[in-house]
Design a protein around this motif. Sequence first.
Motif, PDB file in Angstrom:
ATOM      1  N   TRP A 134       0.838  -1.203   0.000  1.00 59.72           N
ATOM      2  CA  TRP A 134       0.000   0.000   0.000  1.00 59.72           C
ATOM      3  C   TRP A 134       0.871   1.251   0.000  1.00 59.72           C
ATOM      4  CZ3 TRP A 134      -1.168   4.383   2.728  1.00 59.72           C
ATOM      5  CH2 TRP A 134      -2.446   4.930   2.580  1.00 59.72           C
ATOM      6  N   LYS A 135       1.901   1.253   0.853  1.00 60.83           N
ATOM      7  CA  LYS A 135       2.799   2.400   0.937  1.00 60.83           C
ATOM      8  C   LYS A 135       3.528   2.620  -0.384  1.00 60.83           C
ATOM      9  CE  LYS A 135       6.572   4.350   3.702  1.00 60.83           C
ATOM     10  NZ  LYS A 135       7.490   4.126   4.850  1.00 60.83           N
ATOM     11  N   HIS A 136       3.978   1.527  -1.027  1.00 62.76           N
ATOM     12  CA  HIS A 136       4.672   1.657  -2.302  1.00 62.76           C
ATOM     13  C   HIS A 136       3.751   2.266  -3.362  1.00 62.76           C
ATOM     14  CE1 HIS A 136       7.153   0.757  -5.790  1.00 62.76           C
ATOM     15  NE2 HIS A 136       6.083   0.155  -6.347  1.00 62.76           N
ATOM     16  N   LEU A 137       2.530   1.797  -3.408  1.00 57.80           N
ATOM     17  CA  LEU A 137       1.603   2.327  -4.411  1.00 57.80           C
ATOM     18  C   LEU A 137       1.249   3.788  -4.139  1.00 57.80           C
ATOM     19  CD1 LEU A 137      -0.805  -0.726  -4.877  1.00 57.80           C
ATOM     20  CD2 LEU A 137       0.910   0.121  -6.499  1.00 57.80           C
ATOM     21  N   LYS A 138       1.223   4.166  -2.866  1.00 56.04           N
ATOM     22  CA  LYS A 138       0.973   5.572  -2.561  1.00 56.04           C
ATOM     23  C   LYS A 138       2.132   6.435  -3.040  1.00 56.04           C
ATOM     24  CE  LYS A 138      -0.167   8.906   1.019  1.00 56.04           C
ATOM     25  NZ  LYS A 138      -0.529   9.154   2.430  1.00 56.04           N
ATOM     26  N   GLU A 139       3.374   5.972  -2.847  1.00 56.15           N
ATOM     27  CA  GLU A 139       4.531   6.720  -3.334  1.00 56.15           C
ATOM     28  C   GLU A 139       4.463   6.892  -4.846  1.00 56.15           C
ATOM     29  OE1 GLU A 139       7.124   8.158  -1.571  1.00 56.15           O
ATOM     30  OE2 GLU A 139       5.792   7.751   0.122  1.00 56.15           O
ATOM     31  N   ILE A 140       4.078   5.843  -5.553  1.00 57.52           N
ATOM     32  CA  ILE A 140       3.923   5.933  -7.009  1.00 57.52           C
ATOM     33  C   ILE A 140       2.846   6.950  -7.361  1.00 57.52           C
ATOM     34  CG2 ILE A 140       3.235   4.657  -9.089  1.00 57.52           C
ATOM     35  CD1 ILE A 140       6.003   3.937  -8.048  1.00 57.52           C
ATOM     36  N   ARG A 141       1.751   6.931  -6.579  1.00 59.67           N
ATOM     37  CA  ARG A 141       0.651   7.873  -6.818  1.00 59.67           C
ATOM     38  C   ARG A 141       1.120   9.317  -6.637  1.00 59.67           C
ATOM     39  NH1 ARG A 141      -2.763  11.257  -7.145  1.00 59.67           N
ATOM     40  NH2 ARG A 141      -4.984  11.120  -6.674  1.00 59.67           N
ATOM     41  N   LEU A 142       1.936   9.558  -5.605  1.00 61.82           N
ATOM     42  CA  LEU A 142       2.447  10.904  -5.378  1.00 61.82           C
ATOM     43  C   LEU A 142       3.393  11.332  -6.494  1.00 61.82           C
ATOM     44  CD1 LEU A 142       3.100  10.726  -1.534  1.00 61.82           C
ATOM     45  CD2 LEU A 142       1.413  12.178  -2.671  1.00 61.82           C
ATOM     46  N   ASP A 143       4.214  10.407  -6.966  1.00 64.77           N
ATOM     47  CA  ASP A 143       5.185  10.746  -8.002  1.00 64.77           C
ATOM     48  C   ASP A 143       4.549  10.965  -9.370  1.00 64.77           C
ATOM     49  OD1 ASP A 143       7.448  10.778  -6.432  1.00 64.77           O
ATOM     50  OD2 ASP A 143       7.872   8.656  -6.712  1.00 64.77           O
ATOM     51  N   ARG A 144       3.628  10.104  -9.722  1.00 61.36           N
ATOM     52  CA  ARG A 144       3.133  10.089 -11.108  1.00 61.36           C
ATOM     53  C   ARG A 144       1.694  10.547 -11.255  1.00 61.36           C
ATOM     54  NH1 ARG A 144       5.022   4.033 -12.344  1.00 61.36           N
ATOM     55  NH2 ARG A 144       3.250   4.129 -13.782  1.00 61.36           N
ATOM     56  N   GLY A 145       1.024  10.798 -10.138  1.00 64.20           N
ATOM     57  CA  GLY A 145      -0.373  11.152 -10.238  1.00 64.20           C
ATOM     58  C   GLY A 145      -1.224   9.903 -10.369  1.00 64.20           C
ATOM     59  N   PRO A 146      -2.521  10.056 -10.644  1.00 68.82           N
ATOM     60  CA  PRO A 146      -3.420   8.899 -10.717  1.00 68.82           C
ATOM     61  C   PRO A 146      -3.013   7.929 -11.832  1.00 68.82           C
ATOM     62  CG  PRO A 146      -4.648  10.961 -10.613  1.00 68.82           C
ATOM     63  CD  PRO A 146      -3.230  11.330 -10.865  1.00 68.82           C
ATOM     64  N   LEU A 147      -3.087   6.629 -11.511  1.00 65.48           N
ATOM     65  CA  LEU A 147      -2.857   5.574 -12.503  1.00 65.48           C
ATOM     66  C   LEU A 147      -4.190   4.936 -12.848  1.00 65.48           C
ATOM     67  CD1 LEU A 147       0.185   3.694 -10.837  1.00 65.48           C
ATOM     68  CD2 LEU A 147       0.274   5.648 -12.407  1.00 65.48           C
ATOM     69  N   ASP A 148      -4.304   4.437 -14.105  1.00 67.90           N
ATOM     70  CA  ASP A 148      -5.513   3.668 -14.376  1.00 67.90           C
ATOM     71  C   ASP A 148      -5.332   2.279 -13.752  1.00 67.90           C
ATOM     72  OD1 ASP A 148      -4.129   1.920 -16.160  1.00 67.90           O
ATOM     73  OD2 ASP A 148      -4.520   3.262 -17.852  1.00 67.90           O
TER      74      ASP A 148
END
Length: 492
Positions: free
Chosen positions: A457-471
């Motif tokens: 969950w934490k890893h995916l949140k970091e990705i979300r912060l870096d790249r914005g929303p993912l499909d």
Amino acid sequence: MNERGSEASAERRATEAKRNAVAELLRVSPLADELARRFSAAGHRLYLVGGSVRDALLGRLSQDLDFTTDARPEQILRLVSGWAEAVWETGIEFGTVGAAKGGTTLEITTFRADSYDRVGRHPDVAFGDSIDGDLVRRDFTVNAMAVDVVTKTFVDPHGGLDALARRSLDTPATPEESFADDPLRMLRAARFSAQLGFDPAPRVVRAMTDMAGEITRITAERVQAELSKLVVGAQPRRGVELMVDTGLAEHVVPEVPGMRLAIDEHHQHKDVYQHSLTVLDQAVELETRHDPTLEPDLVLRLAALLHDIGKPATRRFEPGGGVSFHHHEVVGAKLVRKRLRALRYSKDVVNDVSQLVFLHLRFHGYGKGEWTDSAVRRYVTDAGPLLPRLHKLVRADCTTRNRRKAAALQRSYDDLEARIARIAEEEDLAKVRPDLDGNEIMRLLDVEPGPIVGRAWKHLKEIRLDRGPLDHDEAVAELRRWAAEQGIGPAE
């Protein structure tokens, strides 16, 4: 105007002030009259007293009224029972009965003639028989006035009305006697300076300076309550300066006077203490700039006052005469947490103030807008619900006298706020979460609830912060890639 005319004019002003106090008292009638009739019929005197009279004279009488009487506590209980809508006895051992009626809260206390051992704070409670004996034991002359509710006459044996007109704080007895009885009164002097803009009399300042260490007799909870009232006062800087100048702050918030760093001609930097007071002033102004109805913000004001307390411990003299304070926000956040805990502030206040101190320098990496959208998201996410306060704190922290530099800093922050608004509109920044929730992570990884889910969950949140929303497909692919790197097994 000659001396006699001046005296007559002063007497007229005093008479008018007394009339105003009585008129303001009548504003709460018929409630006060009803109560007065009950006490009078039972053969007792009743006076509006203390802060209620002071505030009536200032035209700011509240719905919390303080009375004093010759009736003993059990007699007060009988007189208000059946008349008041609610009665409570939590202070009855000190002679106080509380009551409520018609939206007004009343505290009725038997005349006091206490004595103190001058070791602790609590007195040996003794009841008195006269209003004069009660008033002489009060903290300041502006709080040692009374109005006889039965006869509507003014009682002022210690010149409180004159002190109020001069906006002066003095004590009915000598300050040394008063502060020895209750050292909290020294801090209360600073609080009244902040709340009401009053100046303590020279003898009060001398006694505070000589007796500052006596404040250590008072519990942290009581000190914190007075300090909080000071900080949310109309002019908190006045109160802080009085505490520092008298040495009281050394025993309450020693980190504040500790910001008075020696500055020599070879190593120039701002006076950190004066800078912090200016930041506090500017934070107070920013609180209500767009909404004058907002209540004073204790958390913002504490953060403004304490935001640089990490500087003394991190000051380094650099080659060529420069001075640095590297990581003072990190050190400061730790110091804030330690001090506020010692003062028994709530967990929420401790966490919020320390987080604001920790974050207050983050903006200075923004430059001329070089931050990526990822950096903006992190700024918002790290601030969380403190973001509106952080905006005000960062703006208040600009105290440069260089108008061009100050304008540039404000424009940069305007730009940052505009970017935050744009990204928030596009992505709902207030609810930044991973693009997969915990249930879906467990299903895709075929794992039970536990640390693996939290890490994913934490890893995916970091990705979300870096790249914005993912499909959804991108988020699933990112989870599978991460799981393979972690050796968790294929997430097919």
